[in-house]
Structures are given as structure tokens and as C-alpha cells.
Design an enzyme around this catalytic site. Structure first.
Site, short mmCIF file in Angstrom:
data_model
loop_
_atom_site.label_atom_id
_atom_site.label_comp_id
_atom_site.label_asym_id
_atom_site.label_seq_id
_atom_site.Cartn_x
_atom_site.Cartn_y
_atom_site.Cartn_z
N CYS A 1 0.87 -1.18 0.00
CA CYS A 1 0.00 0.00 0.00
C CYS A 1 0.91 1.23 0.00
CB CYS A 1 -0.88 -0.02 1.26
SG CYS A 1 -2.08 1.33 1.30
N GLU B 1 -7.06 11.99 -4.59
CA GLU B 1 -7.34 13.36 -4.12
C GLU B 1 -6.71 14.39 -5.04
OE1 GLU B 1 -7.56 14.11 0.25
OE2 GLU B 1 -5.77 15.31 -0.13
N HIS C 1 4.33 1.78 1.75
CA HIS C 1 4.55 1.79 3.20
C HIS C 1 4.12 0.48 3.88
CE1 HIS C 1 0.83 4.55 2.63
NE2 HIS C 1 0.36 3.35 2.88
N HIS D 1 3.74 7.33 7.95
CA HIS D 1 3.07 7.15 6.66
C HIS D 1 1.74 7.90 6.57
CE1 HIS D 1 0.19 4.57 8.61
NE2 HIS D 1 -0.32 4.13 7.48
#
Length: 476
Positions: A98, A206, A324, A399
Site C-alpha cells: 500500500c 485526491e 509503506h 506514513h
């Protein structure tokens, strides 16, 4: 967490003294407020990690640490294969690799703002999101194996992105050592239509802008200016990564018994790095990493297509792509000598300082970008790796903001529709596949990301470079 059990070394550095079966001490990097607010389980889990064979120097927790499976989320530990070191499922996590990909657009907030609604609606249409979401890419078993070996390189070779992207992805977009034969058929079947999908939980896409720069030389080195619009993508290896974790939890559990490794928590199961079981898990995990890199590469391509359709003058450039949830073989200095260690980062970001040859020439003198996701209602941050982080934590940093309450507790406290509505009144557009997911991810369910980033900076793990604010967000 009870501060009386810790030894304070500096304002943001706390030691869990070595005792009992601990082979090394533990270190927590955070200020007094963050440490005191951490649950006791972080103390217990870091102490457990410190007992594992072959651990080097210390078990560590980043400022955003909270309880996880086996390792705390925000946990870091390195193991020496020459000293009986282990590899652990719990040190990587279920969502293998991820990570966050951030892309610049070549446009400013003022230029983008009139088009934000249209952009986010179109992105919501073309980037599948939500639990079990599937994309347009359908892979045969042979093609999926190619993804698991080739990672982002596979995607670029098939037209999803441009060759210049690869230099700005960790491992140049492809972690070596992957072997699809070590991944179960179940895992592969769950993935064959999920490449190019966002998923659910805390994953997001985003549109954001740089609202403040803290270190001009680093920002300039990354090509960032105040007002620049960026696109951030946060997701991982989807169902395949989770199934690999599930499968190897059993396999390494049996291995731990076989090799007589004491296990203090079920998800902390492990095997010696130099064992058949440990080698197979690394090869499977590398497949998970490559799956995640391909996934973010395809989504990045979809972002380029949407911007080309709506704002043709935008120039989408990959700033960097960081993971991470990984175990990587890295060279670090131990007692004055270079050693190749297996560095586990579970909810922690690699943060190499300037000069590391793993970094592309364009940013080698600057350091590795570190992207710290906040929430859909708060800031996120861009940091940069520094040399001090190498000495403190194997070049690792936080993270994200880190959860302050469980998803279950968040669901009891907030309604997803209200969360989305409140954010809209603050000028942040949210599109979500699930109001339940929006409630779970309510901004106040997280720690204050500014406090986390500030502690990371003051501890010497990484340098604060820029702060970004969301304009629009797609939540999984």
C-alpha cells in the site's frame, strides 16, 4: 501509554529498555503528547518484535503508530539474514505495498478550481472504487503472472503511462525476486479484474494544492511551488495482497513451530529468511509489491486521460511513488560495516536521504520524497528523507495521520452523508462508493496529522517540505 515505562532520550525519542527475552531495545519516535495517547498495545507489540531472532539495533515505532496485527502500524524492524534473521507476515501487513503516488499537474489552484467538480466526477466514473471493485482490465492467468513479475514496467509496456514514470517509482517500478508460483491460485483469481482499482477503507484519490512551503531548497528540488495542484493516489495490492497475507499466516505459523521460534502474537508468525518457507514468502510478497505498483501505475494513467479530456493544457508528471507496507533488502551501516538487511516497514515509509543510489538522478541530491496522507478534511504533507533518518530508523518515517479510534467506534459516532455534507460546506468535494466508508474515515477519527509530521521532523526522521490541502477526494 504509561510514560514511566519509557526512557526519554530527546524531545521526540523514547526508549523501551531491553528486558526479559528482548534481544534489543525498542524506540518510539514521537513527542510526549503522541506517546501518552498511544495505546499500551504499541508498547507490547514493539517489545514482542524486539524478541525476534536476528533483529538488528532496535524495534521501532513511528509517530503515527497504533495497534496492528503482529507489528504495530507504524512499526519498523530490520533483520540480518547472516544472524538467523526472520521474515514476518505481520511486519508487512495484509495490504502489501500500500502506498502513495503523487503527480504534479503543471497547473495552479486558480486554474483548476473552476473545473474541479467536473474533474472529480469524471475520475469517479473511470477509477473504480469501493469494496470488491473491478476495472476494465481483464487478465488471463498468464497475463496476471506477468503483472506480478513486471509491476509498473508491465503497465508501461502496455501503454499505461510513459517510460519516464518508472524512474520515479521505488525499485524503478519492479521489485526483483518475485515468483508467481509462490502465490496461490485463490489469490490470483481474486485479482484478475482488480488492476487499476482504488479499493476501499482509507484508500483515496485526491486533487490537492500546495498551500505552504517550509523548506524552499527541497521544494524547489522537487519542482513544487505554492499554489501548485497535485493529484495523490493511495491504494495497494487489493485482494491479491490480502490473500497472500492470509495464506502465509498459516505457512509461516507452521514454520515458526518447525524452527522453534517463540511467537507471542498470532500475526507475528515468521520463518528464517534463509529457509524454504521464508524464501517463498519473500517471493510471494514481491509479487504483491509489483501488483500494487502496477495498480497505481494504471490509475495514474487514468488520471492522465481524464485531465487530457477536460484540461488538455495540464501536464501530468509523476513526482514519486512510495510504498509503506513492505519488506525490502537494503544496504545499511551496522557497527561501521555495510550490511544487507531485510527491513520491514509496516505502515511506515522509506525515507532515504540525499545521495542514495536507489534514488533517480533528478532528485538524488534532494532526498526521497515522503508523502504523509492526512484525512479528506485536513492537510497532507510532503517530507524528504535526510541522513539522520538512516542512523535513527533505517531511513524510515511515518506514513499518515494514524487512526485515533477504531472504524467501529467511528461508525457509532458519525453518519457518512453528514461527513460528506460538512466537508462540502468547507469547500472540499467528496465522492464515495460507500457512506459507511465515509463515516469510518471521518477526519476526527484520525490523529492530528500536523502533530505527527511535526514530531517526525523534530525527531530527525525526515524534513518537512510542504503542506497540501484537499480540493476534492474520492474515497473507496
Amino acid at each position: 501509554m504509561d510514560l514511566k515505562k519509557l526512557k526519554k532520550h530527546a524531545e521526540c525519542i523514547w526508549e523501551i529498555p531491553q528486558k526479559g527475552e528482548m534481544r534489543v531495545p525498542g524506540f518510539i519516535y514521537a513527542d510526549e503528547k503522541l506517546v501518552s495517547e498511544m495505546d499500551e498495545k504499541v508498547f507490547e507489540q514493539i517489545s514482542n518484535v524486539a524478541c525476534l531472532p536476528g533483529i538488528v539495533r532496535a524495534a521501532m515505532a513511528m509517530p503515527d503508530a497504533h495497534w496492528g496485527y503482529g507489528f504495530p502500524i507504524g512499526g519498523v524492524a530490520a533483520f540480518d539474514p547472516d544472524a538467523g534473521g526472520i521474515i514476518s507476515v505481520g511486519g508487512v501487513g495484509y495490504d502489501i505495498s500500500c502506498g502513495v503516488r503523487t503527480m504534479t499537474t503543471g497547473m495552479t489552484k486558480d486554474e483548476i478550481t473552476p473545473h474541479v467538480n467536473r474533474l472529480i466526477d469524471r475520475l469517479f466514473e473511470v477509477v473504480p472504487s469501493g469494496v470488491g471493485s473491478e476495472g476494465k482490465i481483464r487478465l488471463t492467468p498468464e497475463e496476471l503472472d506477468d503483472v506480478l513479475v513486471g509491476g509498473a514496467k508491465w503497465a508501461v509496456e502496455r501503454g499505461y503511462g510513459i517510460p519516464e514514470d518508472l524512474a520515479h517509482i521505488e525499485e524503478d517500478g519492479m521489485l526483483s525476486g518475485a515468483d508467481p508460483s509462490c502465490v496461490s491460485d485463490t489469490a490470483k483469481k481474486r485479482q484478475h479484474r482488480q488492476v487499476g482499482t482504488l479499493g476501499s477503507g482509507n484508500h483515496y484519490l485526491e486533487i490537492q494544492y500546495v498551500d505552504e512551503i517550509f523548506h524552499e531548497p527541497s521544494a524547489s528540488g522537487l519542482g513544487l511551488r505554492t499554489g501548485d495542484v497535485l493529484v495523490a493516489i493511495h491504494c495497494g495490492s487489493r485482494a491479491l495482497g490480502h490473500q497472500i497475507g492470509t495464506d502465509y499466516l498459516q505457512i509461516l505459523g507452521q514454520a515458526a513451530q518447525k524452527y522453534r521460534i517463540p511467537i507471542r502474537e498470532r500475526e507475528l508468525v515468521c520463518a528464517p529468511i534463509r529457509s524454504p518457507e521464508g524464501e517463498r514468502y519473500y517471493k510471494a510478497m514481491a509479487c504483491g509489491v509489483n501488483c500494487a505498483l502496477a495498480n497505481r501505475q494504471v490509475i495514474g494513467h487514468l488520471v492522465r486521460e481524464v485531465f487530457a479530456e477536460i484540461l488538455p493544457k495540464a501536464t501530468i508528471r509523476l513526482l514519486y511513488d512510495v510504498s509503506h507496507n513492505t519488506c525490502k533488502v537494503e544496504e545499511h551501516e551496522v557497527d561501521g560495516k555495510k550490511k544487507r538487511l531485510y527491513v520491514h516497514r509496516k505502515g511506515a515509509t522509506r525515507a532515504f536521504g540525499p545521495g542514495r543510489t536507489e534514488l533517480p538522478p533528478s532528485i538524488r541530491d534532494v532526498g526521497q520524497p515522503v508523502f504523509i496522507g492526512g484525512t479528506m478534511g485536513t492537510h497532507s504533507y510532503i517530507m524528504i528523507g535526510i541522513e539522520e533518518g538512516e542512523r535513527l530508523a533505517w531511513s524510515s518515517a511515518c506514513h499518515g495521520a494514524g487512526r485515533a479510534m477504531s472504524r467501529h467506534a467511528a461508525l457509532k459516532k458519525w453518519k457518512g452523508a453528514k461527513v460528506v455534507s460538512d466537508l462540502a460546506h468547507r469547500g472540499i468535494i467528496v465522492r464515495t462508493a460507500s457512506y459507511r466508508g465515509a463515516a469510518e474515515e471521518a477526519p476526527d477519527a484520525y490523529k492530528d496529522v500536523t502533530e505527527v509530521v511535526d514530531a517526525t521532523h523534530r525527531a530527525g526522521l525526515a524534513r518537512m517540505v510542504a503542506r497540501v490541502r484537499p480540493l476534492a477526494c474520492i474515497k473507496g
